[in-house]
Write a protein that holds these residues in place. Structure first.
Motif, PDB file in Angstrom:
ATOM      1  N   ALA A   1       0.826  -1.213   0.000  1.00 13.89           N
ATOM      2  CA  ALA A   1       0.000   0.000   0.000  1.00 13.89           C
ATOM      3  C   ALA A   1       0.858   1.261   0.000  1.00 13.89           C
ATOM      4  N   ILE A   2       1.848   1.327   0.876  1.00 14.03           N
ATOM      5  CA  ILE A   2       2.672   2.542   0.951  1.00 14.03           C
ATOM      6  C   ILE A   2       3.722   2.569  -0.156  1.00 14.03           C
ATOM      7  N   PHE A   3       4.225   1.420  -0.541  1.00 18.12           N
ATOM      8  CA  PHE A   3       5.236   1.326  -1.590  1.00 18.12           C
ATOM      9  C   PHE A   3       4.691   1.853  -2.918  1.00 18.12           C
ATOM     10  N   ALA A   4       3.508   1.383  -3.319  1.00 19.79           N
ATOM     11  CA  ALA A   4       2.922   1.819  -4.588  1.00 19.79           C
ATOM     12  C   ALA A   4       2.501   3.282  -4.528  1.00 19.79           C
ATOM     13  N   ALA A   5       2.054   3.741  -3.360  1.00 25.16           N
ATOM     14  CA  ALA A   5       1.632   5.140  -3.227  1.00 25.16           C
ATOM     15  C   ALA A   5       2.800   6.094  -3.459  1.00 25.16           C
ATOM     16  N   THR A   6       3.992   5.732  -2.989  1.00 23.12           N
ATOM     17  CA  THR A   6       5.147   6.611  -3.186  1.00 23.12           C
ATOM     18  C   THR A   6       5.505   6.741  -4.665  1.00 23.12           C
ATOM     19  N   ILE A   7       5.284   5.688  -5.436  1.00 23.36           N
ATOM     20  CA  ILE A   7       5.574   5.756  -6.872  1.00 23.36           C
ATOM     21  C   ILE A   7       4.513   6.578  -7.595  1.00 23.36           C
ATOM     22  N   ALA A   8       3.263   6.466  -7.155  1.00 22.87           N
ATOM     23  CA  ALA A   8       2.167   7.162  -7.829  1.00 22.87           C
ATOM     24  C   ALA A   8       2.304   8.676  -7.754  1.00 22.87           C
ATOM     25  N   ILE A   9       2.939   9.203  -6.706  1.00 23.01           N
ATOM     26  CA  ILE A   9       2.983  10.660  -6.529  1.00 23.01           C
ATOM     27  C   ILE A   9       3.877  11.350  -7.552  1.00 23.01           C
ATOM     28  N   VAL A  10       4.694  10.607  -8.318  1.00 27.09           N
ATOM     29  CA  VAL A  10       5.570  11.248  -9.305  1.00 27.09           C
ATOM     30  C   VAL A  10       5.198  10.881 -10.735  1.00 27.09           C
ATOM     31  N   ARG A  11       4.171  10.042 -10.947  1.00 29.45           N
ATOM     32  CA  ARG A  11       3.808   9.653 -12.315  1.00 29.45           C
ATOM     33  C   ARG A  11       3.164  10.823 -13.054  1.00 29.45           C
ATOM     34  N   MET A  12       3.419  10.889 -14.364  1.00 32.01           N
ATOM     35  CA  MET A  12       2.821  11.914 -15.212  1.00 32.01           C
ATOM     36  C   MET A  12       1.793  11.330 -16.182  1.00 32.01           C
ATOM     37  N   ASP A  13       1.782  10.025 -16.331  1.00 30.88           N
ATOM     38  CA  ASP A  13       0.810   9.333 -17.176  1.00 30.88           C
ATOM     39  C   ASP A  13      -0.452   9.094 -16.350  1.00 30.88           C
ATOM     40  N   ILE A  14      -1.586   9.603 -16.818  1.00 22.11           N
ATOM     41  CA  ILE A  14      -2.818   9.547 -16.035  1.00 22.11           C
ATOM     42  C   ILE A  14      -3.221   8.110 -15.715  1.00 22.11           C
ATOM     43  N   LYS A  15      -3.015   7.195 -16.658  1.00 24.49           N
ATOM     44  CA  LYS A  15      -3.385   5.805 -16.415  1.00 24.49           C
ATOM     45  C   LYS A  15      -2.420   5.125 -15.453  1.00 24.49           C
ATOM     46  N   ARG A  16      -1.164   5.521 -15.473  1.00 24.15           N
ATOM     47  CA  ARG A  16      -0.198   4.891 -14.569  1.00 24.15           C
ATOM     48  C   ARG A  16      -0.364   5.381 -13.134  1.00 24.15           C
ATOM     49  N   VAL A  17      -0.818   6.601 -12.966  1.00 23.16           N
ATOM     50  CA  VAL A  17      -1.164   7.043 -11.613  1.00 23.16           C
ATOM     51  C   VAL A  17      -2.258   6.142 -11.052  1.00 23.16           C
ATOM     52  N   LEU A  18      -3.272   5.887 -11.869  1.00 23.49           N
ATOM     53  CA  LEU A  18      -4.368   5.022 -11.430  1.00 23.49           C
ATOM     54  C   LEU A  18      -3.900   3.578 -11.257  1.00 23.49           C
ATOM     55  N   ALA A  19      -2.933   3.155 -12.067  1.00 16.84           N
ATOM     56  CA  ALA A  19      -2.422   1.789 -11.949  1.00 16.84           C
ATOM     57  C   ALA A  19      -1.746   1.577 -10.600  1.00 16.84           C
ATOM     58  N   TYR A  20      -0.852   2.491 -10.225  1.00 18.50           N
ATOM     59  CA  TYR A  20      -0.189   2.352  -8.929  1.00 18.50           C
ATOM     60  C   TYR A  20      -1.172   2.576  -7.784  1.00 18.50           C
ATOM     61  N   SER A  21      -2.198   3.375  -8.044  1.00 19.01           N
ATOM     62  CA  SER A  21      -3.260   3.522  -7.054  1.00 19.01           C
ATOM     63  C   SER A  21      -3.951   2.184  -6.810  1.00 19.01           C
ATOM     64  N   THR A  22      -4.183   1.437  -7.877  1.00 19.89           N
ATOM     65  CA  THR A  22      -4.804   0.117  -7.734  1.00 19.89           C
ATOM     66  C   THR A  22      -3.932  -0.817  -6.914  1.00 19.89           C
ATOM     67  N   VAL A  23      -2.639  -0.835  -7.217  1.00 18.22           N
ATOM     68  CA  VAL A  23      -1.716  -1.683  -6.453  1.00 18.22           C
ATOM     69  C   VAL A  23      -1.791  -1.330  -4.968  1.00 18.22           C
ATOM     70  N   SER A  24      -1.811  -0.035  -4.673  1.00 16.40           N
ATOM     71  CA  SER A  24      -1.869   0.421  -3.283  1.00 16.40           C
ATOM     72  C   SER A  24      -3.173   0.004  -2.611  1.00 16.40           C
ATOM     73  N   GLN A  25      -4.299   0.184  -3.298  1.00 13.28           N
ATOM     74  CA  GLN A  25      -5.593  -0.156  -2.708  1.00 13.28           C
ATOM     75  C   GLN A  25      -5.750  -1.659  -2.512  1.00 13.28           C
ATOM     76  N   LEU A  26      -5.184  -2.437  -3.414  1.00 12.74           N
ATOM     77  CA  LEU A  26      -5.198  -3.890  -3.224  1.00 12.74           C
ATOM     78  C   LEU A  26      -4.398  -4.274  -1.984  1.00 12.74           C
ATOM     79  N   GLY A  27      -3.318  -3.534  -1.738  1.00 13.90           N
ATOM     80  CA  GLY A  27      -2.566  -3.753  -0.510  1.00 13.90           C
ATOM     81  C   GLY A  27      -3.418  -3.496   0.720  1.00 13.90           C
ATOM     82  N   TYR A  28      -4.260  -2.453   0.661  1.00 17.28           N
ATOM     83  CA  TYR A  28      -5.183  -2.182   1.764  1.00 17.28           C
ATOM     84  C   TYR A  28      -6.104  -3.374   2.013  1.00 17.28           C
ATOM     85  N   MET A  29      -6.643  -3.935   0.936  1.00 19.43           N
ATOM     86  CA  MET A  29      -7.559  -5.069   1.092  1.00 19.43           C
ATOM     87  C   MET A  29      -6.854  -6.251   1.738  1.00 19.43           C
TER      88      MET A  29
END
Length: 775
Positions: free
Chosen positions: A360-388
């Motif tokens: 959850a925290i690992f993917a979130a740190t990567i998402a904060i620097v992405r410039m591709d709109i879909k890749r921000v959402l992709a790392y967001s998904t990885v993070s949210q799956l970690g929450y689950m």
């Protein structure tokens, strides 16, 4: 419900068959068949959901597992966990179920309305005559294919069919004009079928079939535009990467399945749970089996360290991204862990929690620097799956499953919203966007609702409640086990980061001045068949629908052993009266890891949570504390995003320049792709490629070339026979024909010619006789 389950599967697989065979001949591309099929499946799923919802299980009622084809296999579970072995279950006109214990004539009648889980299926492979161990300990004596209808199935079916339906509808406009239009919808239908099969399965065997089908579909859909170069990597490479990475987890999942099958003699969930309850599988192998099954989920749900495939999966069409990230594929991993939740030991569950929290925290740190709109959402998904995974790991079944459902809706909304933006401006780079809220109002407002939900903004949005439940459960676990404080720290920091990078995305895309005038000039709101799905999914991202699935009385895991009842959010169980035997020197402060159940085997995690409750009763404010902290962190994340990207009071570029080294590490995703490439891909792919190439050259090509040489010899011999034998005979016949043609010229049909020949012949004979006499 059995018929509804069959129809749910039949509609999409039929649509796939029609599309793949004659889709190109249909107008327009046969997309309406796939849309109609999945909407019909949605109607059936609603029917199952309503039936389960309107027939709740009264507390303490008997749990009946009924199999239509083999009613003699039915097992009745009483509240105390007692099992009536060898019962006979049959339907009677009064809609009651009669239970008759072997050796007794007295009948006990239980109303059908009190049936909790209904399993209907049939024996596919009969193994009762095989010498496979432990079939006598509760194994089914074969491989059953059946369906399981319980509360988890009902809510998962509803989420999957709703999201798949509107993603398929959205695809009509998004994929318009694609040369492989019908094939795309065929793959979507097959993908939907695979996930629905997985959800409906009552056993690991058919679940694994759906699991592998999804792996195939992900390869086909991620690499759908295989001829294109791609934004970051080629779609063909991304599809191969997803397929191969998830296969690592699939192999480990298969090992876990076989441990359960060989030890317990069955793939069916209930038989596995019963065998574990009896202690047929010792704690060591039980932990190994649980971890192996979880490894399958690590691959499919892109958890660390098998997370690298999911961001690259963005090279596929955006509807595929929405389908993979919301309704299928990654959701399948979490669903598997939830389904197998009862067999997790405390050690296995702790591993699930730590991997989920770190992801959850690992993917979130990567998402904060992405410039591709879909890749921000992709790392967001990885993070949210970690929450689950974190929620399930700390024992909160309700929180983990609820976040799976809420995330499915708002993440589908966010991906389709990004697809609407990409469709309008023709780019995925947020640095070329800006000011789009005026041009695309429906997309903007629906996307904002999804952002508020995933960011955990109280109290109107579904994501807040499910995420807060996970945070509360984690804090409750940590209060009972202070040594695991890192779990809560990772989860609460990731919550703040989520709000930051999501509002960063919104501000860069929809606010400010346009950064690409040409793209902005051509931007427009998407057509109706793309905006309607956005509106519907936005409604399902609001908290008004939460009572449907965020309900402890409705969402129930398949508890085994001692009776276990979850209470809200903190995973602290209300029923602490169950006798537990402790090996601890301090009986009043028993540790779950050292406790054993009354059955004399190591305590299962579902039972161990009773001890967690006893240890943490004084921490009843865990939920309230977690809620306050989550609101504060979400507020801070939104505040910092506003200061950096909306008002621009602070410069993100300056911060980047000041922490250039750390930014570079984040931009390169901690160099995991490079590390894997150096440690695994090149060392393995090079030799393997050489080995396979040598085998292909020496063996395969050798066989082919050898057969070619043999056939060349055979053809040479055949040619000689043909030339000297067959052709010689034919030529001889031809020569006779030629000479006969010349002789035939004598036959002129004129009498004078015949007389001339006769007299000429006689004259010749006379001359010959005179010559002979003279000699």
């Amino acid at each position: 419900m059995f018929i509804l389950g069959i129809l749910i599967l039949a509609f999409p697989i039929t649509a796939f068959a029609i599309q793949i065979l004659i889709g190109k001949r249909l107008s327009p591309g046969g997309a309406w068949i796939s849309v109609l099929a999945i909407f019909l499946s949605l109607i059936c799923a609603v029917g199952i959901f309503v039936k389960v919802l309107t027939e709740p299980i009264p507390p303490g009622s008997a749990r009946v597992h009924f199999r239509r084809v083999y009613p003699s296999d039915a097992i009745v579970y009483l509240k105390s966990g007692e099992t009536l072995e060898g019962t006979i279950v049959e339907r009677i006109p009064k809609r009651d179920v009669k239970l008759q214990e072997v050796g007794k004539t007295e009948l006990t009648t239980i109303p059908v309305d009190e049936i909790e889980n209904i399993e209907e299926g049939w024996r596919w492979i009969d193994l009762s005559g095989r010498k496979i161990p432990h079939f006598t300990k509760g194994g089914s004596g074969g491989i059953y294919i059946g369906m399981r209808f319980d509360t988890t199935t009902a809510i998962a079916l509803l989420m999957v069919t709703i999201t798949c339906s509107f993603i398929t509808l959205f695809s009509i406009g998004y994929m318009h004009g694609d040369p492989r239009y019908s094939r795309f919808f065929a793959y979507l239908s097959l993908f939907s079928f695979a996930m629905l099969l997985l959800v409906l399965s009552d056993n690991l065997f058919t679940l694994f079939i759906g699991w592998e089908l999804m792996g195939l579909c992900s390869y086909l859909l991620i690499g759908f535009w295989f001829e294109r170069p791609g934004v970051h990597i080629s779609p063909a490479t991304a599809g191969t990467k997803a397929f191969m990475t998830t296969k690592i987890g699939d192999v480990l999942l298969f090992i876990g399945m076989m441990i359960a099958f060989v030890s317990l003699g069955s793939f069916q969930f209930d038989n596995i749970f019963d065998g574990v309850t009896r202690g047929d599988l010792n704690s060591g192998w039980l932990t190994v089996a649980g971890l192996m099954i979880f490894c399958g989920a690590i691959g499919k749900s892109a958890q660390f360290p098998l997370h690298t495939w999911l961001p690259d999966a963005m090279e596929g069409p955006t509807p595929v991204s929405a389908l993979i990230h919301a309704a299928t594929m990654v959701a399948a991993g979490v669903f598997l862990v939830a389904r197998m939740f009862p067999i997790l030991t405390p050690n296995a569950s702790l591993a699930v929690a730590y991997i989920g929290g770190f992801t959850a925290i690992f993917a979130a740190t990567i998402a904060i620097v992405r410039m591709d709109i879909k890749r921000v959402l992709a790392y967001s998904t990885v993070s949210q799956l970690g929450y689950m995974m974190l929620g399930l790991g700390v024992g909160s079944y309700v929180a983990g499953v609820s976040h799976l459902i809420t995330h499915g809706f708002f993440k589908a909304l966010l991906f389709l919203g990004s697809g609407s933006v990409i469709h309008a401006v023709g780019t995925q780079d947020m640095r070329n966007m800006g000011g789009l809220r005026k041009k695309m109002p429906i997309t903007f407002w629906t996307f904002l609702i999804g952002t508020l939900s995933i960011s955990g903004v109280p109290f109107l949005f579904s994501g807040f409640w499910s995420k807060d439940a996970i945070l509360g459960a984690t804090l409750g676990y940590v209060m009972a086990h202070p040594g695991h404080i890192l779990l809560f720290l990772m989860s609460i920091i990731a919550a703040g980061m989520t709000a930051f990078y999501m509002f960063r995305l919104v501000y860069m895309t929809f606010f400010g001045e346009p950064r690409d005038e040409e793209a902005y000039h051509h931007a427009h709101e998407s057509p109706t068949n793309m905006t309607i799905p956005l509106i519907v999914l936005a409604i399902f991202s609001l908290a008004i629908v939460n009572p449907l699935w965020f309900n402890e009385d409705f969402i129930q895991s398949s508890h085994i052993g001692a009776t276990v009842e979850e209470v809200e959010h903190a995973n602290l169980l209300s029923d602490t009266s169950i006798p537990l035997v402790s090996n601890s020197s301090n009986p009043g402060r028993a540790s779950a890891e050292s406790a054993v159940s009354p059955l004399g085997r190591p305590l299962l995690f579902a039972e161990a949570t009773v001890l967690y409750a006893a240890e943490g009763e004084h921490d009843g404010n865990a939920h309230l504390i977690a809620m306050i902290l989550s609101i504060v962190m979400a507020g801070l994340g939104i505040l910092f995003a506003t200061l950096f990207y909306l008002t621009k009071r602070y410069s993100a570029e300056r911060v980047t320049a000041r922490f250039r080294g750390f930014y570079t590490v984040l931009w390169n995703k901690y160099y995991f792709d490079e590390i894997y490439d150096k440690l695994f891909v090149k060392p393995l792919i090079g030799p393997i490629t050489g080995l396979i190439g040598g085998f292909d050259l020496s063996v395969i090509d050798g066989i082919v070339n050898g057969m070619g040489t043999i056939w060349r010899w055979i053809s040479d011999i055949s040619g000689r026979i043909d030339y000297f034998g067959v052709d010689g005979l034919v030529n001889g016949v031809a020569s006779v024909t030629i000479y006969s043609a010349r002789v035939r010229r004598i036959q002129t049909g004129l009498i004078q010619n015949y007389l001339l020949l006769i007299f000429g012949g006689i004259g010749g004979l006379v001359i010959l006789m005179l010559i002979l006499r003279a000699i």
